[in-house]
Design an enzyme around this catalytic site. Structure first.
Site, PDB file in Angstrom:
ATOM      1  N   ALA A  80       0.749  -1.168   0.008  1.00  0.00           N
ATOM      2  CA  ALA A  80      -0.021  -0.040   0.082  1.00  0.00           C
ATOM      3  C   ALA A  80       0.582   1.514   0.049  1.00  0.00           C
ATOM      4  O   ALA A  80       1.895   1.137   0.521  1.00  0.00           O
ATOM      5  CB  ALA A  80      -1.079  -0.099   1.304  1.00  0.00           C
ATOM      6  N   PRO A  81       0.488   2.390  -0.834  1.00  0.00           N
ATOM      7  CA  PRO A  81       1.274   3.503  -0.707  1.00  0.00           C
ATOM      8  C   PRO A  81       1.286   4.168   0.689  1.00  0.00           C
ATOM      9  O   PRO A  81       0.463   4.008   1.631  1.00  0.00           O
ATOM     10  CB  PRO A  81       0.286   4.405  -1.565  1.00  0.00           C
ATOM     11  CG  PRO A  81      -0.691   3.364  -2.349  1.00  0.00           C
ATOM     12  CD  PRO A  81      -0.772   2.250  -1.516  1.00  0.00           C
TER      13      PRO A  81
ATOM     14  N   ILE B  73       3.886   5.563   4.145  1.00  0.00           N
ATOM     15  CA  ILE B  73       5.222   5.173   4.566  1.00  0.00           C
ATOM     16  C   ILE B  73       4.930   3.847   5.345  1.00  0.00           C
ATOM     17  O   ILE B  73       4.213   3.531   6.026  1.00  0.00           O
ATOM     18  CB  ILE B  73       5.702   6.097   5.847  1.00  0.00           C
ATOM     19  CG1 ILE B  73       5.958   7.749   5.403  1.00  0.00           C
ATOM     20  CG2 ILE B  73       6.868   5.701   6.861  1.00  0.00           C
ATOM     21  CD1 ILE B  73       5.854   8.889   6.022  1.00  0.00           C
ATOM     22  N   ARG B  74       6.166   3.000   5.201  1.00  0.00           N
ATOM     23  CA  ARG B  74       6.018   1.576   5.861  1.00  0.00           C
ATOM     24  C   ARG B  74       5.880   1.540   7.156  1.00  0.00           C
ATOM     25  O   ARG B  74       6.551   2.407   7.894  1.00  0.00           O
ATOM     26  CB  ARG B  74       7.284   0.867   5.165  1.00  0.00           C
ATOM     27  CG  ARG B  74       7.249  -0.532   5.553  1.00  0.00           C
ATOM     28  CD  ARG B  74       8.352  -1.259   4.879  1.00  0.00           C
ATOM     29  NE  ARG B  74       8.183  -1.576   3.404  1.00  0.00           N
ATOM     30  CZ  ARG B  74       9.233  -1.718   2.634  1.00  0.00           C
ATOM     31  NH1 ARG B  74      10.340  -2.193   3.031  1.00  0.00           N
ATOM     32  NH2 ARG B  74       9.032  -1.628   1.260  1.00  0.00           N
ATOM     33  N   GLY B  75       4.708   0.793   7.659  1.00  0.00           N
ATOM     34  CA  GLY B  75       4.826   0.647   9.289  1.00  0.00           C
ATOM     35  C   GLY B  75       5.674  -0.015   9.972  1.00  0.00           C
ATOM     36  O   GLY B  75       6.392  -1.071   9.406  1.00  0.00           O
ATOM     37  N   MET B  76       5.888   0.104  11.227  1.00  0.00           N
ATOM     38  CA  MET B  76       6.730  -0.506  12.126  1.00  0.00           C
ATOM     39  C   MET B  76       6.240  -1.924  12.507  1.00  0.00           C
ATOM     40  O   MET B  76       6.808  -2.540  13.139  1.00  0.00           O
ATOM     41  CB  MET B  76       7.477   0.202  12.990  1.00  0.00           C
ATOM     42  CG  MET B  76       8.221   1.348  12.594  1.00  0.00           C
ATOM     43  SD  MET B  76       9.054   2.692  13.763  1.00  0.00           S
ATOM     44  CE  MET B  76       7.740   3.384  14.289  1.00  0.00           C
TER      45      MET B  76
ATOM     46  N   LYS C 257      -4.090  -5.832   6.117  1.00  0.00           N
ATOM     47  CA  LYS C 257      -2.863  -5.457   7.245  1.00  0.00           C
ATOM     48  C   LYS C 257      -2.641  -6.738   7.869  1.00  0.00           C
ATOM     49  O   LYS C 257      -3.276  -7.673   8.709  1.00  0.00           O
ATOM     50  CB  LYS C 257      -3.539  -4.295   8.145  1.00  0.00           C
ATOM     51  CG  LYS C 257      -4.119  -3.352   7.467  1.00  0.00           C
ATOM     52  CD  LYS C 257      -4.590  -2.106   8.423  1.00  0.00           C
ATOM     53  CE  LYS C 257      -3.764  -1.587   9.320  1.00  0.00           C
ATOM     54  NZ  LYS C 257      -4.383  -0.406  10.242  1.00  0.00           N
TER      55      LYS C 257
ATOM     56  N   ASP D 263     -13.354   1.079  11.218  1.00  0.00           N
ATOM     57  CA  ASP D 263     -13.654  -0.343  11.434  1.00  0.00           C
ATOM     58  C   ASP D 263     -12.942  -1.139  10.626  1.00  0.00           C
ATOM     59  O   ASP D 263     -12.317  -1.055   9.371  1.00  0.00           O
ATOM     60  CB  ASP D 263     -15.185  -0.610  11.329  1.00  0.00           C
ATOM     61  CG  ASP D 263     -15.957  -1.791  12.043  1.00  0.00           C
ATOM     62  OD1 ASP D 263     -14.904  -2.334  12.789  1.00  0.00           O
ATOM     63  OD2 ASP D 263     -16.995  -2.238  11.942  1.00  0.00           O
TER      64      ASP D 263
END
Length: 583
Positions: free
Chosen positions: A315-316, A318-321, A336, A371
Site C-alpha cells: 500500500a502507498p 510510509i511503511r509501518g513498524m 493488514k 472499522d
C-alpha cells in the site's frame, strides 16, 4: 454417524442463530429507554455486549455439536449433507442471509478455519440475490403535505414512540421547513412527500429519524437527529438531505446503530436508495450486523478479484513498524498483517496489537476510527501477488504465511477501508484544502480524546483522508484510554546546556506524555505550523488534556455529531438547548 444426525445438526445451528438474534433484538430494543433516561454509560455497555453476543452463541452451538457427535470425526460427505439440510431450512426463513454467516462461523470454530471451500461453506448465498419475501408489516410510513408541511411534520414528530416532552416542537418544525425551503426551493416543496422508517436509529446520545424525501427530481435522504436536553426535553438538532451527509452519518468510522430490525435484509434494501454509495457490507455494518457484513465484504472482494487482473502491491505511504499493509491498486480496501518482528522502538507483542484492534471494534469510534474485519487462513493466489510484495511478505511475516504451491495462506489479517494517508494528502494540497485538512486532523484528535481514546502515535502517517474529506485514525498499535495516560508539563531547564543535551533533564516514566513535544513533529512543515498554532494550539498544553481526563473520570459523556457544527439549527437559526457544544 447415525442416520438423521445431519438434520439434527442443521437444526441445532439454526436454533442457535435464532437464540443469538433474539438476544440481539432484545439488547437493541432497550435503546429507547436508555436514550430517554440519558443512561449514556448503559448505551456504551449495550454496544459492547451486543458485539460479543455473536461469538458467544457460536461457542454455545459448537459445544452442543460436540456433544451431539460425541467427539467423533466427520467425513467430507457428512459435512456436505449437513450443509444441504441447512440450505433446505432457509427458503422460508426471514433472516436467511445472516443464518448462512452463522453457519460459516460455527464451521470455522469447529474446524479451526481449515478447509474453507464453497462446498462446505456459504461463500456465496444459496438464496436468490436480494430475495424479497412478504413482509409482515411495512418498514416505513408515507406522509403527504395535503394540509401543508407544518401539519405533515407535526404528524411525523407526534407519531414518534419517544415518551419525553418536546422543548419546542413548533420551533423545530419551522427550522426543518426553513432548511427544506433553502435546499429545494419554496415552489418545489408542495410537490414533495416523505417516507419515514418505523423504527428510530439510536447511536451515542441521539435518536435518528431516518426517511426518504421524494422530490420532482428524485429521492433524497431525510435525516433528523433528535437529542434531549439536560432537563429531559426533546429537540431536533438539524436536518440532513444530501447523500454525502447521509453517507457520513452511516460511515465506516462510526459505531453501529441500534435499530430494531427483525428483517435486516428488507431494511438494507430500503436504505440502499438513500445511500447509493454504500456497499451491502457497509449497510449491514451500519445496522449492527457486523459478522454478516464481514461475509458480504469477503464476497465483494471475491467479485472484484474475479473481474480484475491487478496484482496485490504494498500500500502507498510510509511503511509501518508493526503492520505490513498491501492492497489492489483499484480496490477500496487494504489488507493488514501483524509483522513477526517489530521495529526496536515498538516494545509490544502481537497479542497487544490484536487487543488494540479489538478495543477499537468495541469502543465508540465517534467517526474517527476505521472499522476492521478480522480474517484467519486467508488464501491468495501467488500469480496475483507482485514479486516485490511477495518478497516483503517472506521477509516481514514468514511465520504468518504457509506456502501451498500455487497459493499462500495468511494465518491472520485485517481488512480495512482504504484512505489516502494524511501525510501524502498534505503534500498534495494547498490553500483552503490544506487548512481544512489541518482543522479536520485537530478535530479528530479532540473527538477521540473526548471519547476516552488517546491515539498514542499522532503522526500524520497514521491518519487517512476519506472521500468526503474527513480525517480518520487507522493505526491502533499504541492506542490506549485517555485515563491511562499521565500528561505532564516539561519542567524548566536547570541550566542552558540542558536544552542542548541529547537526553532529557527530567525523569520519564511509562505512560508519561508531554504534549509540548507534539509541536516538534506536527508543526515542522512551515506551511502547516502556523495553521496548527492558529486552530489547535491548546493540544500542546498538558492542562488541556488533564481537563479532558477530569471530565471523563467524572462520568461525563461528550456529545458526538455526525455533521459540522455550522449545520446545527442552534447555530443556523438560534439557541436551542443547554447541551454541550459540538466538537
Amino acid at each position: 454417524m447415525p442416520r438423521g444426525l445431519e438434520l439434527l445438526i442443521a437444526q441445532t445451528i439454526l436454533q442457535g442463530f435464532d437464540a443469538q438474534y433474539g438476544r440481539f433484538l432484545e439488547v437493541t430494543s432497550g435503546a429507547q429507554q436508555r436514550f430517554e433516561q440519558a443512561d449514556w454509560h448503559a448505551v456504551q455497555q449495550a454496544m459492547k455486549s451486543r458485539i460479543h453476543l455473536y461469538d458467544h452463541h457460536v461457542g454455545l452451538v459448537v459445544e452442543q455439536l460436540r456433544c451431539i457427535t460425541d467427539g467423533k470425526s466427520t467425513d467430507a460427505d457428512f459435512l456436505l449433507r449437513v450443509k444441504e439440510h441447512y440450505t433446505r431450512l432457509l427458503p422460508d426463513y426471514p433472516r436467511f442471509e445472516i443464518a448462512e454467516s452463522f453457519f460459516n462461523s460455527v464451521y470455522c470454530r469447529l474446524f479451526d478455519h481449515r478447509s474453507l471451500t464453497p462446498e462446505r461453506l456459504f461463500i456465496f448465498s444459496s438464496q436468490p440475490e436480494r430475495r424479497f419475501r412478504t413482509i409482515p408489516r411495512p418498514l416505513a410510513k408515507d406522509f403527504f403535505p395535503d394540509h401543508g408541511w407544518e401539519t405533515l411534520l407535526m404528524r411525523i414528530l407526534s407519531d414518534l414512540p419517544l415518551r419525553l416532552p418536546w422543548q419546542n416542537k413548533s420551533r423545530d418544525i419551522r427550522y426543518i421547513i426553513a432548511h427544506l425551503t433553502e435546499t429545494l426551493g419554496e415552489d418545489a416543496l408542495p410537490c414533495c412527500h416523505v417516507q419515514v422508517a418505523n423504527e428510530l436509529f439510536y447511536r451515542n446520545k441521539a435518536a435518528w429519524l431516518v426517511g426518504k424525501l421524494t422530490t420532482p427530481d428524485g429521492t433524497l435522504p431525510f435525516l433528523l437527529p433528535i437529542h434531549r436536553t439536560d432537563e429531559g426535553e426533546l429537540f431536533v438538532d438539524t436536518c440532513l438531505t444530501t447523500t454525502a451527509e447521509a453517507s457520513i452519518v452511516f460511515g465506516f468510522a462510526r459505531s453501529y446503530f441500534m435499530v430494531y430490525a427483525p428483517l435486516p435484509a428488507a431494511l438494507v434494501e430500503w436504505l440502499r436508495e438513500i445511500l447509493p454509495g454504500k456497499t451491502t457490507a457497509e449497510l449491514y455494518m451500519a445496522i449492527g450486523c457486523q459478522k454478516h457484513a464481514k461475509t458480504e465484504s469477503y464476497r465483494e472482494y471475491l467479485c472484484y478479484l474475479a473481474e480484475s487482473d491487478e496484482k496485490f502491491i504494498e500500500a502507498p505511504g510510509i511503511r509501518g513498524m508493526v503492520m505490513l499493509v498491501f492492497t489492489l491498486p483499484g480496490f477500496d480496501r487494504v489488507f493488514k498483517i501483524i509483522k513477526d518482528k517489530f521495529a526496536p522502538q515498538k516494545e509490544m507483542s502481537a497479542a497487544h496489537v490484536r487487543a488494540c484492534y479489538q478495543l477499537v471494534k468495541e469502543h465508540d469510534r465517534v467517526g474517527r476510527m476505521a472499522d476492521t474485519q478480522e480474517f484467519e487462513n486467508f488464501v491468495l493466489d501467488k500469480r496475483q501477488i507482485d514479486p516485490a510484495l511477495m518478497a516483503l511478505l517472506r521477509q516481514e511475516a514468514p511465520e504468518k504465511i504457509t506456502d501451498l504451491g500455487e497459493h499462500i495462506v495468511i494465518r491472520h489479517l485485517y481488512i480495512e477501508r482504504r484512505m489516502v494517508p494524511l501525510n501524502i494528502w498534505l503534500e498534495q494540497v494547498e490553500g483552503q484544502q490544506l487548512r481544512d485538512a489541518i482543522e479536520e486532523y485537530g478535530n479528530a484528535i479532540r473527538q477521540l480524546a473526548a471519547a476516552n481514546i488517546f491515539p498514542g502515535d499522532m503522526l500524520f502517517k497514521n491518519f487517512g483522508v476519506t472521500r468526503h474529506g474527513r480525517v480518520v485514525f487507522y493505526d491502533y498499535d499504541e492506542i490506549c484510554y485517555m485515563t491511562e495516560v499521565n500528561f505532564r508539563d516539561i519542567p524548566p531547564a536547570r541550566y542552558p546546556e540542558d536544552e542542548l543535551a541529547s537526553e532529557p533533564w527530567y525523569s520519564v516514566s511509562p505512560g508519561d506524555v508531554f504534549p509540548e513535544e507534539f509541536r516538534h513533529w506536527l508543526c515542522a512543515d512551515p506551511r502547516i505550523g502556523p495553521l496548527f498554532e492558529e486552530m489547535h494550539a491548546d493540544l500542546f498544553r498538558a492542562d488541556y488534556w488533564r481537563a479532558l481526563q477530569t471530565r471523563i473520570k467524572e462520568g461525563h459523556v461528550e456529545d458526538v455529531y455526525a455533521y459540522r457544527r455550522r449545520q446545527r439549527f442552534s447555530v443556523r437559526y438560534g439557541a436551542i438547548s443547554s447541551t454541550a457544544n459540538s466538537s
